[in-house]
Design a protein around this motif. Structure first.
Motif, PDB file in Angstrom:
ATOM      1  N   ALA A  50       0.752  -1.215  -0.050  1.00  0.00           N
ATOM      2  CA  ALA A  50       0.107  -0.029  -0.027  1.00  0.00           C
ATOM      3  C   ALA A  50       0.929   1.175  -0.238  1.00  0.00           C
ATOM      4  O   ALA A  50       0.545   2.278  -0.614  1.00  0.00           O
ATOM      5  CB  ALA A  50      -1.020  -0.008   0.973  1.00  0.00           C
ATOM      6  N   THR A  51       2.012   1.027   0.364  1.00  0.00           N
ATOM      7  CA  THR A  51       2.979   2.235   0.358  1.00  0.00           C
ATOM      8  C   THR A  51       3.726   2.716  -0.995  1.00  0.00           C
ATOM      9  O   THR A  51       3.803   3.625  -1.245  1.00  0.00           O
ATOM     10  CB  THR A  51       4.244   2.186   1.664  1.00  0.00           C
ATOM     11  OG1 THR A  51       3.540   1.903   2.676  1.00  0.00           O
ATOM     12  CG2 THR A  51       4.971   3.402   1.657  1.00  0.00           C
ATOM     13  N   SER A  54      -0.243   2.689  -4.855  1.00  0.00           N
ATOM     14  CA  SER A  54      -1.270   3.287  -4.185  1.00  0.00           C
ATOM     15  C   SER A  54      -2.167   4.105  -5.375  1.00  0.00           C
ATOM     16  O   SER A  54      -1.830   4.430  -6.394  1.00  0.00           O
ATOM     17  CB  SER A  54      -0.999   4.318  -3.247  1.00  0.00           C
ATOM     18  OG  SER A  54      -0.199   5.586  -3.668  1.00  0.00           O
ATOM     19  N   SER A  56      -5.379   6.987  -4.977  1.00  0.00           N
ATOM     20  CA  SER A  56      -6.158   7.618  -4.070  1.00  0.00           C
ATOM     21  C   SER A  56      -6.916   8.697  -4.876  1.00  0.00           C
ATOM     22  O   SER A  56      -6.721   9.029  -5.947  1.00  0.00           O
ATOM     23  CB  SER A  56      -4.961   8.428  -3.285  1.00  0.00           C
ATOM     24  OG  SER A  56      -4.143   9.083  -4.128  1.00  0.00           O
ATOM     25  N   PRO A  61      -6.651   7.394   0.374  1.00  0.00           N
ATOM     26  CA  PRO A  61      -6.032   6.195  -0.318  1.00  0.00           C
ATOM     27  C   PRO A  61      -7.397   5.496  -0.385  1.00  0.00           C
ATOM     28  O   PRO A  61      -8.187   5.397   0.346  1.00  0.00           O
ATOM     29  CB  PRO A  61      -5.022   5.706   0.616  1.00  0.00           C
ATOM     30  CG  PRO A  61      -5.130   6.141   1.916  1.00  0.00           C
ATOM     31  CD  PRO A  61      -5.808   7.712   1.784  1.00  0.00           C
ATOM     32  N   GLU A  63      -8.570   1.752  -0.513  1.00  0.00           N
ATOM     33  CA  GLU A  63      -8.293   0.345  -0.070  1.00  0.00           C
ATOM     34  C   GLU A  63      -8.560  -0.695  -0.863  1.00  0.00           C
ATOM     35  O   GLU A  63      -9.718  -0.642  -1.589  1.00  0.00           O
ATOM     36  CB  GLU A  63      -8.919  -0.127   1.334  1.00  0.00           C
ATOM     37  CG  GLU A  63      -8.503   0.871   2.590  1.00  0.00           C
ATOM     38  CD  GLU A  63      -9.422   0.581   3.937  1.00  0.00           C
ATOM     39  OE1 GLU A  63      -9.592  -0.776   4.037  1.00  0.00           O
ATOM     40  OE2 GLU A  63      -9.210   1.389   4.716  1.00  0.00           O
ATOM     41  N   SER A 110       3.486   8.574 -11.570  1.00  0.00           N
ATOM     42  CA  SER A 110       1.944   8.810 -10.997  1.00  0.00           C
ATOM     43  C   SER A 110       1.300   9.299 -12.537  1.00  0.00           C
ATOM     44  O   SER A 110       1.874  10.087 -13.266  1.00  0.00           O
ATOM     45  CB  SER A 110       1.753   9.558  -9.839  1.00  0.00           C
ATOM     46  OG  SER A 110       2.116  10.902 -10.060  1.00  0.00           O
TER      47      SER A 110
END
Length: 186
Positions: A50-51, A54, A56, A61, A63, A110
């Motif tokens: 999750a780090t 990810s 968001s 964020p 899940e 990203s």
């Protein structure tokens, strides 16, 4: 005698993302979509956390479950619940992601995508206002708000200015367990 021979250095091929779905700036992504990445070489599945990988929205964020396929070149993320309608999401892959040889991504990457607008079940119009019954059993109204008829607890007109429609337009609060079904014109 090979003592004077030059040594040959073979460069290590850095891992990189070769395709992504959704890709950068994709619009109208279904809210049930999974995120998929394909890499140029086998990756270390343990480095996808999750780090390091990810998804968001602007507030928090998302899940979900990260899966790496058998050849370790494809990774997918499936959200625990559906994504929100008409929302911009950011996918981030950091340099903490490594290939099977321990070589990390050379730089963090990203990109963003936007989900589909919320479907409308029905629309009802008044003389100076309109209301839409949404698939989620919520009601959004806009137009002239004389006497507070839009159900927002004020008399502010809505829908005639910037940032007043779509996600900016709050649904009418109907109370716990209450919904709405507007008549469908014949």
């Amino acid at each position: 005698d090979n003592s004077n021979a030059d040594s040959i250095s073979i460069p290590t091929l850095n891992p990189r993302i070769i395709t992504s779905s959704p890709s950068e700036n994709t619009r109208d992504v279904p809210v049930t979509s999974s995120i998929e990445l394909a890499f140029n070489k086998p990756m270390d599945a343990a480095t996808f956390t999750a780090t390091t990988f990810s998804i968001s929205d602007a507030d928090s964020p998302v899940e979900g479950l990260i899966m790496v396929d058998n050849d370790r070149k494809k990774v997918s993320f499936t959200a625990t619940t559906s994504l929100a309608y008409s929302t911009v999401y950011t996918i981030t892959a950091t340099t903490g992601i490594k290939d099977s040889e321990g070589v990390q991504l050379p730089k963090a990457v990203s990109w963003t995508f936007r989900t589909v607008p919320q479907p409308v079940d029905s629309i009802s119009t008044g003389f100076y206002h309109t209301c839409a019954g949404l698939e989620s059993n919520k009601l959004k109204c806009w137009g002239r708000n004389l006497y507070g008829i839009l159900g927002q607890g004020d008399t502010v007109y809505r829908g005639d200015g910037k940032f007043e429609m779509g996600n900016y337009l709050k649904p009418v609060e109907l109370g716990t367990g209450q919904g709405v079904k507007l008549p469908v014109p014949s």
